[in-house]
Enzyme design. Structure first.
Site, PDB file in Angstrom:
ATOM      1  N   GLU A  60       0.854  -1.196   0.000  1.00 48.78           N
ATOM      2  CA  GLU A  60       0.000   0.000   0.000  1.00 48.78           C
ATOM      3  C   GLU A  60       0.890   1.245   0.000  1.00 48.78           C
ATOM      4  O   GLU A  60       1.891   1.296   0.713  1.00 48.78           O
ATOM      5  CB  GLU A  60      -0.929  -0.040   1.230  1.00 48.78           C
ATOM      6  CG  GLU A  60      -1.694   1.226   1.521  1.00 48.78           C
ATOM      7  CD  GLU A  60      -2.521   1.755   0.343  1.00 48.78           C
ATOM      8  OE1 GLU A  60      -3.259   0.998  -0.297  1.00 48.78           O
ATOM      9  OE2 GLU A  60      -2.394   2.963   0.058  1.00 48.78           O
ATOM     10  N   ASN A  87       5.224   2.224  -3.410  1.00 45.29           N
ATOM     11  CA  ASN A  87       4.630   2.047  -4.735  1.00 45.29           C
ATOM     12  C   ASN A  87       4.903   0.606  -5.183  1.00 45.29           C
ATOM     13  O   ASN A  87       6.056   0.218  -5.367  1.00 45.29           O
ATOM     14  CB  ASN A  87       5.265   3.065  -5.694  1.00 45.29           C
ATOM     15  CG  ASN A  87       4.785   2.879  -7.123  1.00 45.29           C
ATOM     16  OD1 ASN A  87       4.134   1.892  -7.473  1.00 45.29           O
ATOM     17  ND2 ASN A  87       5.135   3.835  -7.974  1.00 45.29           N
ATOM     18  N   ASP A 113      -6.956   2.575  -8.013  1.00 42.80           N
ATOM     19  CA  ASP A 113      -7.312   3.965  -8.331  1.00 42.80           C
ATOM     20  C   ASP A 113      -7.481   4.093  -9.844  1.00 42.80           C
ATOM     21  O   ASP A 113      -6.620   3.673 -10.610  1.00 42.80           O
ATOM     22  CB  ASP A 113      -6.208   4.913  -7.836  1.00 42.80           C
ATOM     23  CG  ASP A 113      -6.189   5.006  -6.320  1.00 42.80           C
ATOM     24  OD1 ASP A 113      -7.208   4.677  -5.684  1.00 42.80           O
ATOM     25  OD2 ASP A 113      -5.146   5.408  -5.759  1.00 42.80           O
ATOM     26  N   LYS A 117      -8.226  10.680 -16.091  1.00 42.46           N
ATOM     27  CA  LYS A 117      -7.723  11.496 -17.209  1.00 42.46           C
ATOM     28  C   LYS A 117      -6.650  10.726 -17.979  1.00 42.46           C
ATOM     29  O   LYS A 117      -5.778  10.103 -17.356  1.00 42.46           O
ATOM     30  CB  LYS A 117      -7.106  12.800 -16.673  1.00 42.46           C
ATOM     31  CG  LYS A 117      -8.125  13.707 -16.044  1.00 42.46           C
ATOM     32  CD  LYS A 117      -7.471  14.996 -15.597  1.00 42.46           C
ATOM     33  CE  LYS A 117      -8.496  15.852 -14.894  1.00 42.46           C
ATOM     34  NZ  LYS A 117      -7.967  16.606 -13.786  1.00 42.46           N
ATOM     35  N   ASP A 149     -15.167  -1.216 -10.372  1.00 38.51           N
ATOM     36  CA  ASP A 149     -16.522  -0.782 -10.727  1.00 38.51           C
ATOM     37  C   ASP A 149     -16.462   0.240 -11.863  1.00 38.51           C
ATOM     38  O   ASP A 149     -17.482   0.811 -12.226  1.00 38.51           O
ATOM     39  CB  ASP A 149     -17.224  -0.172  -9.506  1.00 38.51           C
ATOM     40  CG  ASP A 149     -16.402   0.899  -8.827  1.00 38.51           C
ATOM     41  OD1 ASP A 149     -15.265   0.592  -8.415  1.00 38.51           O
ATOM     42  OD2 ASP A 149     -16.869   2.047  -8.721  1.00 38.51           O
TER      43      ASP A 149
HETATM   44  C1  LIG Z   1      -9.557   2.598  -4.440  1.00 36.90           C
HETATM   45  S1  LIG Z   1      -8.496   1.968  -3.232  1.00 36.90           S
HETATM   46  C2  LIG Z   1      -9.037   0.261  -3.114  1.00 36.90           C
HETATM   47  C3  LIG Z   1      -8.545  -0.394  -1.863  1.00 36.90           C
HETATM   48  C4  LIG Z   1      -8.895  -1.884  -1.727  1.00 36.90           C
HETATM   49  N1  LIG Z   1      -8.184  -2.679  -2.707  1.00 36.90           N
HETATM   50  C5  LIG Z   1     -10.364  -2.117  -1.815  1.00 36.90           C
HETATM   51  O1  LIG Z   1     -10.809  -2.775  -2.780  1.00 36.90           O
HETATM   52  O2  LIG Z   1     -11.099  -1.671  -0.902  1.00 36.90           O
HETATM   53  C6  LIG Z   1      -6.940   1.781  -4.092  1.00 36.90           C
HETATM   54  C7  LIG Z   1      -5.776   1.652  -3.138  1.00 36.90           C
HETATM   55  O3  LIG Z   1      -4.580   1.430  -3.882  1.00 36.90           O
HETATM   56  C8  LIG Z   1      -3.537   2.228  -3.324  1.00 36.90           C
HETATM   57  N2  LIG Z   1      -2.536   2.432  -4.384  1.00 36.90           N
HETATM   58  C9  LIG Z   1      -2.671   3.183  -5.495  1.00 36.90           C
HETATM   59  N3  LIG Z   1      -1.572   3.105  -6.276  1.00 36.90           N
HETATM   60  C10 LIG Z   1      -0.715   2.262  -5.626  1.00 36.90           C
HETATM   61  C11 LIG Z   1       0.584   1.788  -5.925  1.00 36.90           C
HETATM   62  N4  LIG Z   1       1.231   2.133  -7.042  1.00 36.90           N
HETATM   63  N5  LIG Z   1       1.175   0.939  -5.044  1.00 36.90           N
HETATM   64  C12 LIG Z   1       0.530   0.576  -3.900  1.00 36.90           C
HETATM   65  N6  LIG Z   1      -0.706   0.999  -3.571  1.00 36.90           N
HETATM   66  C13 LIG Z   1      -1.332   1.830  -4.424  1.00 36.90           C
HETATM   67  C14 LIG Z   1      -4.264   3.487  -2.877  1.00 36.90           C
HETATM   68  O4  LIG Z   1      -3.536   4.252  -1.933  1.00 36.90           O
HETATM   69  C15 LIG Z   1      -5.545   2.892  -2.300  1.00 36.90           C
HETATM   70  O5  LIG Z   1      -5.415   2.545  -0.942  1.00 36.90           O
END
Ligand SMILES: C[S@@+](CC[C@H](N)C(=O)[O-])C[C@H]1O[C@@H](n2cnc3c(N)ncnc32)[C@H](O)[C@@H]1O
Length: 209
Positions: A60, A87, A113, A117, A149
């Site tokens: 995370e 990351n 995420d 864009k 989604d």
């Molecule tokens: C929309 S949330 C979904 C969280 C979880 N997987 C769920 O389904 O409830 C996306 C998560 O991915 C993390 N995230 C985004 N890019 C990432 C990356 N490159 N490496 C690790 N985590 C990342 C974000 O901080 C966030 O906590």
């Protein structure tokens, strides 16, 4: 609405030292599942407590969430769950961490995420280079699970993974969850929200051949 973290920021160039599997887990021989973008890790806590014969690893990018999750693992004395901050792309691309990719049986990338864009697509977790790296290093038979989604994001992820001929799609109806990392189909926090909101969920499973 939370602010998305930009994974391409130089803040994430420095990678924390990742311990060996035997330092992470009490039984390092157990099947290993990796959840990318695990947020607070609630999904992984559910899985690790229910399915003690598997090891679970979450990556995370939001540091506070990882700190809290790590504290909870210690407090609850859970021996089959570990969290890494950073990351995921940088961490898994780093040669020192190849042992993770080589040892995993499955990966989930659930509700990543979306970065709507076009100029931000490069911030999405799934990138062609990342999928190529996985296809070069994963063991045959390793599974990748995706869910979202957001239809556009689903099409993008599906197209990116499917264009690598080392990954084959598995039909959901032919898939037996009972032997998988998630035998009773726990749901992530986002998935619970999406279900309550009656939004569509797009999902796919791929196998490395
Ligand atoms: C929309 S949330 C979904 C969280 C979880 N997987 C769920 O389904 O409830 C996306 C998560 O991915 C993390 N995230 C985004 N890019 C990432 C990356 N490159 N490496 C690790 N985590 C990342 C974000 O901080 C966030 O906590």
């Amino acid at each position: 609405m939370r602010q998305h973290v930009n994974p391409l920021s130089s803040n994430f160039n420095q990678i924390e030292r990742i311990p060996s599997l035997s330092q992470m887990f009490s039984n390092s021989e157990s099947n290993l599942h990796l959840d990318i973008g695990c947020a607070s890790g609630e999904f992984l806590f559910d899985l690790a407590l229910f399915n003690t014969s598997w090891n679970y690893l979450g990556i995370e990018i939001r540091e506070k969430l990882v700190k809290n999750a790590k504290l909870k693992v210690i407090e609850r004395e859970i021996k089959n769950l570990y969290f890494i901050f950073g990351n995921a792309n940088n961490i898994l691309n780093d040669v020192r961490n190849k042992f993770i990719i080589k040892n995993i049986k499955s990966i989930s990338i659930y509700f990543p995420d979306p970065w709507f864009k076009k100029r931000h697509y490069k911030r999405r977790v799934i990138q062609q280079g990342f999928i190529n790296m996985l296809s070069n290093s994963l063991q045959k038979g390793t599974l990748i699970f995706i869910k979202t989604d957001v239809k556009d994001l689903f099409d993008y992820m599906d197209c990116t993974i499917s264009s690598n001929f080392h990954f084959k799609k598995i039909d959901k109806k032919d898939f037996n969850y009972s032997e998988s990392f998630n035998p009773i189909k726990f749901k992530t926090d986002r998935e619970k929200y999406v279900i309550v909101s009656q939004l569509d969920i797009y999902e796919k499973i791929y196998i490395k051949i």
